[in-house]
Design a protein around this motif. Structure first.
Motif, PDB file in Angstrom:
ATOM      1  N   ASP A 186       0.833  -1.195   0.000  1.00  0.00           N
ATOM      2  CA  ASP A 186       0.000   0.000   0.000  1.00  0.00           C
ATOM      3  C   ASP A 186       0.873   1.253   0.000  1.00  0.00           C
ATOM      4  N   GLU A 187       1.934   1.207   0.801  1.00  0.00           N
ATOM      5  CA  GLU A 187       2.880   2.332   0.842  1.00  0.00           C
ATOM      6  C   GLU A 187       3.535   2.531  -0.522  1.00  0.00           C
ATOM      7  N   LEU A 188       3.918   1.426  -1.140  1.00  0.00           N
ATOM      8  CA  LEU A 188       4.582   1.485  -2.443  1.00  0.00           C
ATOM      9  C   LEU A 188       3.650   2.063  -3.506  1.00  0.00           C
ATOM     10  N   ASN A 189       2.389   1.689  -3.453  1.00  0.00           N
ATOM     11  CA  ASN A 189       1.446   2.131  -4.471  1.00  0.00           C
ATOM     12  C   ASN A 189       0.790   3.472  -4.158  1.00  0.00           C
ATOM     13  N   HIS A 190       1.240   4.095  -3.087  1.00  0.00           N
ATOM     14  CA  HIS A 190       0.843   5.463  -2.782  1.00  0.00           C
ATOM     15  C   HIS A 190       2.108   6.305  -2.577  1.00  0.00           C
ATOM     16  N   SER A 191       3.065   6.105  -3.465  1.00  0.00           N
ATOM     17  CA  SER A 191       4.324   6.837  -3.356  1.00  0.00           C
ATOM     18  C   SER A 191       4.077   8.338  -3.495  1.00  0.00           C
ATOM     19  N   GLY A 192       4.902   9.115  -2.806  1.00  0.00           N
ATOM     20  CA  GLY A 192       4.821  10.564  -2.958  1.00  0.00           C
ATOM     21  C   GLY A 192       5.420  10.987  -4.284  1.00  0.00           C
ATOM     22  N   SER A 193       5.130  12.174  -4.719  1.00  0.00           N
ATOM     23  CA  SER A 193       5.740  12.683  -5.947  1.00  0.00           C
ATOM     24  C   SER A 193       7.054  13.384  -5.605  1.00  0.00           C
ATOM     25  N   LEU A 194       7.978  13.399  -6.565  1.00  0.00           N
ATOM     26  CA  LEU A 194       9.243  14.091  -6.328  1.00  0.00           C
ATOM     27  C   LEU A 194       9.002  15.576  -6.075  1.00  0.00           C
ATOM     28  N   GLU A 195       8.026  16.128  -6.744  1.00  0.00           N
ATOM     29  CA  GLU A 195       7.705  17.542  -6.560  1.00  0.00           C
ATOM     30  C   GLU A 195       7.330  17.829  -5.109  1.00  0.00           C
ATOM     31  N   ALA A 196       6.611  16.890  -4.493  1.00  0.00           N
ATOM     32  CA  ALA A 196       6.142  17.082  -3.117  1.00  0.00           C
ATOM     33  C   ALA A 196       7.258  16.991  -2.085  1.00  0.00           C
ATOM     34  N   VAL A 197       8.340  16.289  -2.425  1.00  0.00           N
ATOM     35  CA  VAL A 197       9.419  16.081  -1.444  1.00  0.00           C
ATOM     36  C   VAL A 197      10.695  16.844  -1.778  1.00  0.00           C
ATOM     37  N   LYS A 198      10.678  17.613  -2.861  1.00  0.00           N
ATOM     38  CA  LYS A 198      11.931  18.200  -3.359  1.00  0.00           C
ATOM     39  C   LYS A 198      12.610  19.154  -2.385  1.00  0.00           C
ATOM     40  N   ASN A 199      11.836  19.730  -1.457  1.00  0.00           N
ATOM     41  CA  ASN A 199      12.430  20.669  -0.506  1.00  0.00           C
ATOM     42  C   ASN A 199      12.674  20.060   0.870  1.00  0.00           C
ATOM     43  N   ASP A 200      12.403  18.766   1.002  1.00  0.00           N
ATOM     44  CA  ASP A 200      12.624  18.086   2.273  1.00  0.00           C
ATOM     45  C   ASP A 200      14.099  17.710   2.434  1.00  0.00           C
ATOM     46  N   ALA A 201      14.533  17.553   3.665  1.00  0.00           N
ATOM     47  CA  ALA A 201      15.937  17.213   3.942  1.00  0.00           C
ATOM     48  C   ALA A 201      16.089  15.711   4.177  1.00  0.00           C
ATOM     49  N   PHE A 202      17.090  15.128   3.522  1.00  0.00           N
ATOM     50  CA  PHE A 202      17.359  13.697   3.657  1.00  0.00           C
ATOM     51  C   PHE A 202      18.855  13.469   3.861  1.00  0.00           C
ATOM     52  N   ASP A 203      19.174  12.408   4.585  1.00  0.00           N
ATOM     53  CA  ASP A 203      20.574  12.030   4.767  1.00  0.00           C
ATOM     54  C   ASP A 203      21.082  11.220   3.578  1.00  0.00           C
ATOM     55  N   CYS A 204      20.144  10.572   2.883  1.00  0.00           N
ATOM     56  CA  CYS A 204      20.512   9.772   1.709  1.00  0.00           C
ATOM     57  C   CYS A 204      19.377   9.809   0.702  1.00  0.00           C
ATOM     58  N   VAL A 205      19.730  10.068  -0.546  1.00  0.00           N
ATOM     59  CA  VAL A 205      18.786   9.914  -1.663  1.00  0.00           C
ATOM     60  C   VAL A 205      19.227   8.671  -2.426  1.00  0.00           C
ATOM     61  N   TYR A 206      18.331   7.701  -2.544  1.00  0.00           N
ATOM     62  CA  TYR A 206      18.661   6.378  -3.082  1.00  0.00           C
ATOM     63  C   TYR A 206      17.776   6.094  -4.297  1.00  0.00           C
ATOM     64  N   LEU A 207      18.399   5.823  -5.427  1.00  0.00           N
ATOM     65  CA  LEU A 207      17.670   5.515  -6.647  1.00  0.00           C
ATOM     66  C   LEU A 207      17.606   4.006  -6.855  1.00  0.00           C
ATOM     67  N   ALA A 208      16.426   3.423  -6.653  1.00  0.00           N
ATOM     68  CA  ALA A 208      16.240   1.995  -6.917  1.00  0.00           C
ATOM     69  C   ALA A 208      16.138   1.783  -8.428  1.00  0.00           C
ATOM     70  N   GLY A 209      16.443   0.572  -8.866  1.00  0.00           N
ATOM     71  CA  GLY A 209      16.504   0.323 -10.295  1.00  0.00           C
ATOM     72  C   GLY A 209      15.324  -0.433 -10.877  1.00  0.00           C
ATOM     73  N   GLY A 210      15.622  -1.137 -11.958  1.00  0.00           N
ATOM     74  CA  GLY A 210      14.621  -1.724 -12.822  1.00  0.00           C
ATOM     75  C   GLY A 210      14.764  -1.059 -14.182  1.00  0.00           C
ATOM     76  N   HIS A 211      14.600  -1.822 -15.258  1.00  0.00           N
ATOM     77  CA  HIS A 211      14.750  -1.243 -16.596  1.00  0.00           C
ATOM     78  C   HIS A 211      13.865  -0.018 -16.803  1.00  0.00           C
ATOM     79  N   ALA A 212      12.715   0.005 -16.124  1.00  0.00           N
ATOM     80  CA  ALA A 212      11.758   1.097 -16.291  1.00  0.00           C
ATOM     81  C   ALA A 212      12.365   2.464 -15.983  1.00  0.00           C
TER      82      ALA A 212
END
Length: 231
Positions: free
Chosen positions: A79-105
């Protein structure tokens, strides 16, 4: 307490329309599980927000490990995965790590996403961690630093290579050659000695993993490196 932003894809099909694609599940679940064990904060976001398709190849018995299977069968996680936030909504938030998961998509919606590029450039510019695994490293390709240079120029890194693409039988489906694109931007591509085996490369605050088989080691390395950092 650390805060992680895990970025995933919204794309479900190759451009040809012949095959399904999406997130490679283990490339999300291992870092998610490791961070949860630490009690750290996790935000899952995607370029558009909302539903995150899962690559059916990543659900096959030979590659679906126990951690990934348990999460796939966990309604709360899905449910969490299928209600992901948009990058626009989080772009100004502070994170210790930004992690890009993969997949050909991710080859379709990561490389040219301006919001994703801004998030990564800002994160790296602040001396904070940027991590990417497998095809997710495609999201680093067009990120530029304030001086106009590509972020990955001169960096040691890894990613899904062209020979592995042949093994995966996707050379005719992918929109570009990821290995060639990495090299064109002046990065030093480090490959596993044996294709389709774990390989994680650390270059300062940039951490990259080569393929799905790097998921477990990638999570360990990211956690280890984050525990060294204090802000």
């Amino acid at each position: 307490m650390k805060e992680l932003l895990l970025i995933v894809t919204n794309v479900a099909m190759y451009a040809s329309g012949r095959l399904k694609t999406g997130l490679w599940l283990s490339e999300l679940t291992h870092i998610y599980h490791s961070a949860k064990e630490k009690g750290w904060g996790i935000t899952i976001a995607s370029p558009k927000g909302g539903k995150v398709p899962i690559d059916p190849e990543s659900l096959k018995p030979l590659v679906l490990d126990k951690i990934s299977r348990d999460y796939y069968e966990n309604p709360a996680f899905m449910d969490e995965l299928n209600h992901s936030g948009s990058l626009e909504a989080v772009k100004n938030d502070a994170f210790d790590c930004v992690y890009l998961a993969g997949g050909h998509a991710t080859m379709y919606d990561f490389p040219d996403d301006a919001t994703l590029q801004a998030i990564i450039s800002n994160q790296y510019g602040k001396g904070k961690m940027v991590a990417a695994i497998c095809h997710g490293v495609g999201g680093l390709l067009n990120v530029k630093l304030p001086d106009g240079e590509y972020l990955i120029r001169g960096k040691s890194m890894t990613g899904f290579d062209w020979f592995e693409e042949a093994i995966a039988r996707r050379k005719r489906e992918v929109p570009f050659n990821l290995e060639a694109a990495i090299k064109e931007r002046g990065a030093d591509l480090k490959k596993a000695f044996i294709p389709m085996t774990s390989n994680v490369v650390v270059d300062g605050n940039l951490i990259t993993g080569q393929n799905p088989f790097s998921s477990k080691e990638m999570a360990k390395v990211v956690i280890r490196e984050l525990e060294k950092q204090y802000y």
